[in-house]
Design a protein around this motif. Structure first.
Motif, PDB file in Angstrom:
ATOM      1  N   PRO A  77       0.695  -1.154  -0.133  1.00  0.00           N
ATOM      2  CA  PRO A  77       0.001  -0.157   0.027  1.00  0.00           C
ATOM      3  C   PRO A  77       0.939   1.093   0.065  1.00  0.00           C
ATOM      4  CG  PRO A  77      -0.995  -1.664   1.489  1.00  0.00           C
ATOM      5  CD  PRO A  77       0.464  -2.253   1.080  1.00  0.00           C
ATOM      6  N   SER A  78       1.949   1.097   0.656  1.00  0.00           N
ATOM      7  CA  SER A  78       2.700   2.522   0.736  1.00  0.00           C
ATOM      8  C   SER A  78       3.923   2.609  -0.544  1.00  0.00           C
ATOM      9  CB  SER A  78       3.593   2.307   2.094  1.00  0.00           C
ATOM     10  OG  SER A  78       2.677   2.324   2.968  1.00  0.00           O
ATOM     11  N   GLY A  79       4.096   1.504  -1.230  1.00  0.00           N
ATOM     12  CA  GLY A  79       4.801   1.685  -2.329  1.00  0.00           C
ATOM     13  C   GLY A  79       5.219   0.490  -2.878  1.00  0.00           C
ATOM     14  N   THR A  80       6.352   0.304  -3.828  1.00  0.00           N
ATOM     15  CA  THR A  80       6.659  -0.843  -4.512  1.00  0.00           C
ATOM     16  C   THR A  80       7.947  -1.224  -4.326  1.00  0.00           C
ATOM     17  OG1 THR A  80       5.169  -0.232  -6.551  1.00  0.00           O
ATOM     18  CG2 THR A  80       6.900  -1.965  -6.676  1.00  0.00           C
ATOM     19  N   PRO A 104       5.812   4.726  10.339  1.00  0.00           N
ATOM     20  CA  PRO A 104       6.076   5.673   9.463  1.00  0.00           C
ATOM     21  C   PRO A 104       7.488   5.638   9.278  1.00  0.00           C
ATOM     22  CG  PRO A 104       5.413   6.580  11.333  1.00  0.00           C
ATOM     23  CD  PRO A 104       5.137   5.266  11.376  1.00  0.00           C
ATOM     24  N   ARG A 105       8.533   5.295  10.216  1.00  0.00           N
ATOM     25  CA  ARG A 105       9.704   5.569   9.939  1.00  0.00           C
ATOM     26  C   ARG A 105      10.521   4.456   8.926  1.00  0.00           C
ATOM     27  NH1 ARG A 105       9.770   6.321  15.800  1.00  0.00           N
ATOM     28  NH2 ARG A 105       9.765   3.911  16.062  1.00  0.00           N
ATOM     29  N   ARG A 106       9.601   3.372   8.699  1.00  0.00           N
ATOM     30  CA  ARG A 106      10.124   2.424   7.380  1.00  0.00           C
ATOM     31  C   ARG A 106       8.741   1.608   7.250  1.00  0.00           C
ATOM     32  NH1 ARG A 106      15.402  -1.262   7.722  1.00  0.00           N
ATOM     33  NH2 ARG A 106      16.300   0.590   7.333  1.00  0.00           N
ATOM     34  N   ALA A 107       8.340   1.712   5.940  1.00  0.00           N
ATOM     35  CA  ALA A 107       7.001   1.255   5.537  1.00  0.00           C
ATOM     36  C   ALA A 107       7.041  -0.057   5.163  1.00  0.00           C
ATOM     37  CB  ALA A 107       6.356   2.101   4.615  1.00  0.00           C
ATOM     38  N   GLN A 150      20.462  -5.900  -3.631  1.00  0.00           N
ATOM     39  CA  GLN A 150      20.166  -4.372  -3.555  1.00  0.00           C
ATOM     40  C   GLN A 150      18.531  -4.047  -3.782  1.00  0.00           C
ATOM     41  OE1 GLN A 150      22.500  -2.671  -6.407  1.00  0.00           O
ATOM     42  NE2 GLN A 150      21.317  -3.152  -8.128  1.00  0.00           N
ATOM     43  N   TRP A 151      17.959  -3.313  -3.054  1.00  0.00           N
ATOM     44  CA  TRP A 151      16.728  -3.152  -3.213  1.00  0.00           C
ATOM     45  C   TRP A 151      16.295  -1.795  -3.478  1.00  0.00           C
ATOM     46  CZ3 TRP A 151      14.892   0.832   0.171  1.00  0.00           C
ATOM     47  CH2 TRP A 151      15.766   0.880   1.533  1.00  0.00           C
ATOM     48  N   ARG A 152      15.135  -1.450  -4.332  1.00  0.00           N
ATOM     49  CA  ARG A 152      14.718  -0.096  -4.317  1.00  0.00           C
ATOM     50  C   ARG A 152      13.248   0.136  -4.113  1.00  0.00           C
ATOM     51  NH1 ARG A 152      17.251  -2.559  -8.390  1.00  0.00           N
ATOM     52  NH2 ARG A 152      15.333  -3.299  -9.401  1.00  0.00           N
ATOM     53  N   TRP A 153      13.167   1.172  -3.275  1.00  0.00           N
ATOM     54  CA  TRP A 153      11.726   1.330  -2.890  1.00  0.00           C
ATOM     55  C   TRP A 153      11.127   2.679  -3.447  1.00  0.00           C
ATOM     56  CZ3 TRP A 153       7.824  -0.392  -0.503  1.00  0.00           C
ATOM     57  CH2 TRP A 153       6.697   0.398   0.296  1.00  0.00           C
ATOM     58  N   THR A 154       9.887   2.400  -3.877  1.00  0.00           N
ATOM     59  CA  THR A 154       9.398   3.514  -4.926  1.00  0.00           C
ATOM     60  C   THR A 154       8.079   3.967  -3.824  1.00  0.00           C
ATOM     61  OG1 THR A 154      10.164   2.812  -6.844  1.00  0.00           O
ATOM     62  CG2 THR A 154       8.340   4.408  -6.951  1.00  0.00           C
ATOM     63  N   VAL A 155       7.749   5.110  -3.400  1.00  0.00           N
ATOM     64  CA  VAL A 155       7.002   5.184  -2.537  1.00  0.00           C
ATOM     65  C   VAL A 155       5.476   5.600  -3.531  1.00  0.00           C
ATOM     66  CG1 VAL A 155       5.981   7.168  -0.920  1.00  0.00           C
ATOM     67  CG2 VAL A 155       8.340   6.317  -0.716  1.00  0.00           C
ATOM     68  N   ALA A 156       4.460   5.084  -2.870  1.00  0.00           N
ATOM     69  CA  ALA A 156       3.057   5.309  -3.642  1.00  0.00           C
ATOM     70  C   ALA A 156       2.806   6.863  -3.655  1.00  0.00           C
ATOM     71  CB  ALA A 156       2.162   4.507  -2.897  1.00  0.00           C
ATOM     72  N   GLU A 157       2.110   7.051  -4.889  1.00  0.00           N
ATOM     73  CA  GLU A 157       1.439   8.450  -5.014  1.00  0.00           C
ATOM     74  C   GLU A 157       0.765   9.078  -3.801  1.00  0.00           C
ATOM     75  OE1 GLU A 157      -0.347   9.313  -8.794  1.00  0.00           O
ATOM     76  OE2 GLU A 157       1.326   8.578  -9.992  1.00  0.00           O
ATOM     77  N   GLN A 158      -0.061   8.185  -3.305  1.00  0.00           N
ATOM     78  CA  GLN A 158      -0.779   8.698  -1.999  1.00  0.00           C
ATOM     79  C   GLN A 158      -0.653   7.499  -1.054  1.00  0.00           C
ATOM     80  OE1 GLN A 158      -4.799   9.218  -3.727  1.00  0.00           O
ATOM     81  NE2 GLN A 158      -4.427  11.601  -3.658  1.00  0.00           N
ATOM     82  N   PRO A 159       0.435   7.445  -0.423  1.00  0.00           N
ATOM     83  CA  PRO A 159       0.576   6.247   0.688  1.00  0.00           C
ATOM     84  C   PRO A 159      -0.459   6.509   1.912  1.00  0.00           C
ATOM     85  CG  PRO A 159       2.233   7.851   0.962  1.00  0.00           C
ATOM     86  CD  PRO A 159       1.580   8.299  -0.526  1.00  0.00           C
TER      87      PRO A 159
END
Length: 376
Positions: free
Chosen positions: A16-19, A44-47, A221-230
């Motif tokens: 829900p918070s991102g990909t 909220p510190r790490r979703a 390695q990881w890549r976290w993309t925050v959702a447009e409306q988390p």
């Protein structure tokens, strides 16, 4: 990306918070699917949360699979380390993993001491404390062993083995290392980090003076993309490091919080029926002796899963199929959780406790028709 392991995998999860997108390499016999899944933290510190499938924390697990993970990880640690070897595990998730690694090192002849971090002050002197900034419960304590010989061995440790379920940036390892150095561990020659999954890309080695060996069952390695409306994340108040109102029994200091050279199986229960479906539950940080009980039951022919209660707040979805919330048994006034457990799946549920039976939330106990509460 250099491949020091084996086969390469690509993994993506939509939260829900991102990909979350991952590139990782796994040791032979392991894969992303066997090691972890993903979930949404209520933090909220790490979703996001890497949910281990081999620790019996958020997902009940066969003891034999857990032992394989412990042993395969420990086997990656170089032999002949300068002793004494201090093995530390991060509460709560990695205390059992650290105990498993420690057991392998002892079995192969290393002069190893187990001293885990904790969020439970037991009285007496503290060796140090440090912070895990992204966690739902940030403060960690490390107790000074009461036994003079153990205390001396810890103080003169020449190798430090730090164990966690995963390393995301390496910052928590650095915080622990610095706290131990400031506490007087000035004879360290070797540093080892042992994790199931390592995303830190060797970050610790750039920040400490001693040689660092990083071992894991998977790395990448990881890549976290925050959702447009988390979504707004509501984190319950579980960030408490204190003595609760409930007394701890003799088991509390017998498995690593106060330092040990060996851990014995102190818990016993009647032998199972062949094929009996049994869930053994640890409570919070108290998991290693319950795990050994589960392992014994499995060796006697039962179909066993090991799990544990936790104060880690995680949202339903993806790896988290069910959640049961209840009041903690330590008298801290914080919520505790049990994830991915359907009581109907088991003929017997053995709850292992380091607090009195009266400390348990009656609603939690009533959740299990076939409950056996074990106070050691």
């Amino acid at each position: 990306m250099h491949n020091p392991y084996g086969h390469e995998e690509h993994f993506q999860a939509q939260l829900p918070s991102g990909t979350m997108s991952l590139d990782l390499f796994c040791r032979p016999g392991w894969s992303a699917d066997t090691l972890f899944s993903m979930a949404q933290r209520r933090n909220p510190r790490r979703a996001f949360l890497f949910v281990s499938k081999v620790l019996g924390r958020h997902i009940p697990c066969p003891p034999s699979l857990m032992r394989k993970a412990f042993s395969d990880l420990a086997d990656r640690i170089p032999a002949g380390l300068p002793g004494p070897v201090l093995v530390t595990g991060m509460a709560e998730t990695a205390v059992g993993l650290a105990a498993g690694v420690h057991a392998v090192l002892r079995a192969r002849g290393e002069e190893a001491i187990l001293l885990t971090t904790t969020r439970h002050p037991l009285g007496g002197e503290l060796l140090c404390r440090f912070e895990e900034e992204h966690s739902h419960a940030t403060a960690h304590l490390v107790h000074q062993p009461a036994d003079p010989q153990l205390r001396d061995s810890v103080r003169h440790a020449r190798t430090l083995v730090m164990v966690d379920d995963e390393a995301t940036t390496g910052k928590t390892f650095l915080n622990l290392y610095q706290a131990l150095r400031e506490a007087g561990l000035d004879q360290l020659e070797q540093i080892v980090t042992a994790t199931l999954t390592d995303w830190s890309a060797g970050a610790l080695a750039e920040k400490v003076a001693q040689p660092v060996t990083a071992v894991s069952l998977a790395a990448g390695q990881w890549r976290w993309t925050v959702a447009e409306q988390p979504p707004l994340l509501d984190m319950p108040q579980v960030n408490i490091t204190a003595r609760g109102s409930q007394p701890l029994n003799h088991l509390a200091a017998s498995w690593g919080r106060m330092g040990v050279r060996e851990v014995t199986r102190l818990l016993h229960t009647p032998a199972p029926r062949p094929g009996e479906r049994i869930l053994v539950l640890g409570s919070g940080e108290y998991v290693w002796q319950p795990f050994m009980l589960a392992e014994w039951l499995e060796s006697q022919g039962a179909r066993v899963r090991f799990g544990s209660t936790t104060r880690s707040p995680v949202a339903l979805g993806l790896a988290m199929r069910s959640a049961f919330s209840f009041q903690d048994n330590y008298g801290l006034g914080v919520p505790m959780y049990l994830y991915n457990v359907d009581p109907a799946d088991y003929d017997r549920v053995i709850l292992c406790s380091e607090t009195p039976a009266s400390a348990w939330d009656p609603a939690f106990l009533a959740h299990f028709p076939q409950l056996e509460l074990h106070e050691g």
